[in-house]
Design an enzyme around this catalytic site. Structure first.
Site, PDB file in Angstrom:
ATOM      1  N   GLU A  40       0.825  -1.212   0.000  1.00 53.84           N
ATOM      2  CA  GLU A  40       0.000   0.000   0.000  1.00 53.84           C
ATOM      3  C   GLU A  40       0.861   1.265   0.000  1.00 53.84           C
ATOM      4  O   GLU A  40       0.534   2.245  -0.659  1.00 53.84           O
ATOM      5  CB  GLU A  40      -0.943   0.000   1.208  1.00 53.84           C
ATOM      6  N   TYR A 121      -6.122   6.846   4.098  1.00 53.93           N
ATOM      7  CA  TYR A 121      -6.345   5.791   3.112  1.00 53.93           C
ATOM      8  C   TYR A 121      -5.558   4.529   3.472  1.00 53.93           C
ATOM      9  O   TYR A 121      -6.102   3.423   3.480  1.00 53.93           O
ATOM     10  CB  TYR A 121      -5.950   6.258   1.710  1.00 53.93           C
ATOM     11  N   ASP A 139      -9.498   5.113  -3.009  1.00 47.73           N
ATOM     12  CA  ASP A 139      -8.367   5.595  -3.806  1.00 47.73           C
ATOM     13  C   ASP A 139      -8.911   6.161  -5.115  1.00 47.73           C
ATOM     14  O   ASP A 139     -10.124   6.356  -5.263  1.00 47.73           O
ATOM     15  CB  ASP A 139      -7.354   4.477  -4.043  1.00 47.73           C
TER      16      ASP A 139
END
Length: 354
Positions: A40, A121, A139
């Site tokens: 990520e 996020y 996203d």
């Protein structure tokens, strides 16, 4: 679970992308938090295609968060070179060391937010994919999908609270991690920015933008501003034995912690700088150009063949046997490409071999 969520998960079970950091749906495997976190962080502002090789090299060299936490900064920065957004690499190390010190990753979105370099996020993605917590992951792909399915007419970035609300309304308590990855896959493979493949989309029927034939116009974006341009210079020096004159950029600078060529402080608007060592510096006709996220950069390139015994005022010499272009961030590689058009840098003739 809503019908939309169920339909999407059914589609994901059949069509999930095979990615090196992902646990396939229905496999029974348990996601490894370290690998979810690493992927990520790498995927922020970067494509899957660009990340795959870096991810595989990182996990081969440092298979656990403890292994990564123990490594020297310079090793990680060199391995990260070329991936861009270099503050991520510094934050990666800080986070790895914090996780190793506390004995593992927090299992909640709130706990993950307390770690260095982890924003909303990334915390949501790790919490839901690695630990199964119901968290809302949004996203760029998710923004586009939600803007089309619900025909959001507010321009980005002002539309983000509305888009988040729509994503929240669909995120199920059961399999929330698979749902988050399913929406990402839908945006990456079907609901693409241009020419979305609506005919094979599992959300074709309920999609309001498709019903109104405006899918190509969603999400609504404001006109792009002209990208500012900056100029600077870089000195590429090579000693008579083939060694390269390099410096490690300061942590408070752009590309901080990375190897680079001495030059002007172009990230601070400075175009000129004194040579880093005495020598006959030659300005090349070609210039090195690179685009950062918020400005374009053009660097004049000066080169010199430096005699043995040269004492640089900036940087230090690295033996030719130790240097590889992959250690450099992309902007500095562009400088090297220009410098190597000069015989002073490229031509091995005249270089004294030890």
């Amino acid at each position: 679970m809503t019908d939309l969520a169920r339909d999407l998960l059914d589609w994901y079970d059949r069509h999930a992308r095979v990615l090196p950091w992902r646990v396939p749906p229905g496999s029974g495997e348990v996601p490894e938090p370290y690998r979810v976190w690493l992927s990520e962080v790498m995927l922020q502002q970067t494509t899957v295609a660009a990340v795959k090789g870096y991810y595989e090299r990182f996990t081969a060299r440092w298979p656990t968060v403890e292994a990564l936490a123990a490594v020297e900064d310079a090793e990680v920065m060199a391995e990260w070179a070329g991936l861009g957004y270099y503050a991520r690499a510094r934050n990666l190390l800080a986070c790895a060391r914090a996780v190793a010190e506390r004995g593992g990753f927090p299992r909640t979105e709130a706990g993950l937010r307390e770690l260095p370099g982890i924003g909303p996020y990334t915390a949501a993605a790790i919490a839901t994919i690695a630990f199964g917590e119901r968290a809302v992951v949004v996203d760029g792909n998710v923004e586009r999908v939600m803007a089309r399915v619900f025909d959001v007419t507010t321009p980005l970035p002002a539309a983000r609270p509305e888009i988040y609300s729509h994503a929240d309304s669909l995120t199920p308590a059961d399999r929330p991690g698979d749902f988050a990855q399913a929406v990402m896959d839908l945006g990456a493979t079907i609901c693409t920015p241009r020419n979305p493949a609506c005919a094979i989309c599992p959300w074709r029927e309920p999609c309001l933008a498709r019903q109104r034939s405006v899918q190509a116009e969603r999400p609504v974006k404001l006109p792009k501003r002209a990208v500012p341009q900056r100029r600077g210079l870089a000195y590429v020096g090579r000693r008579e034995d083939g060694a390269w004159l390099l410096e490690t950029r300061g942590a408070d600078r752009m590309l901080g912690g990375m190897l680079g060529w001495p030059g002007s402080a172009w990230d601070r608007g400075e175009e000129e700088a004194e040579p880093p060592a005495p020598g006959d510096w030659v300005a090349l006709n070609a210039e090195a150009r690179h685009g950062f996220s918020h400005f374009g950069l053009t660097l004049r390139v000066l080169v010199a063949r430096l005699p043995m015994g040269t004492e640089p005022s900036r940087g230090a010499f690295m033996a030719a046997s130790e240097f590889r272009p992959g250690m450099l961030p992309t902007a500095m590689r562009r400088v090297l490409e220009v410098a190597e058009t000069s015989p002073l840098i490229r031509d091995p003739e005249g270089i004294v071999r030890a």
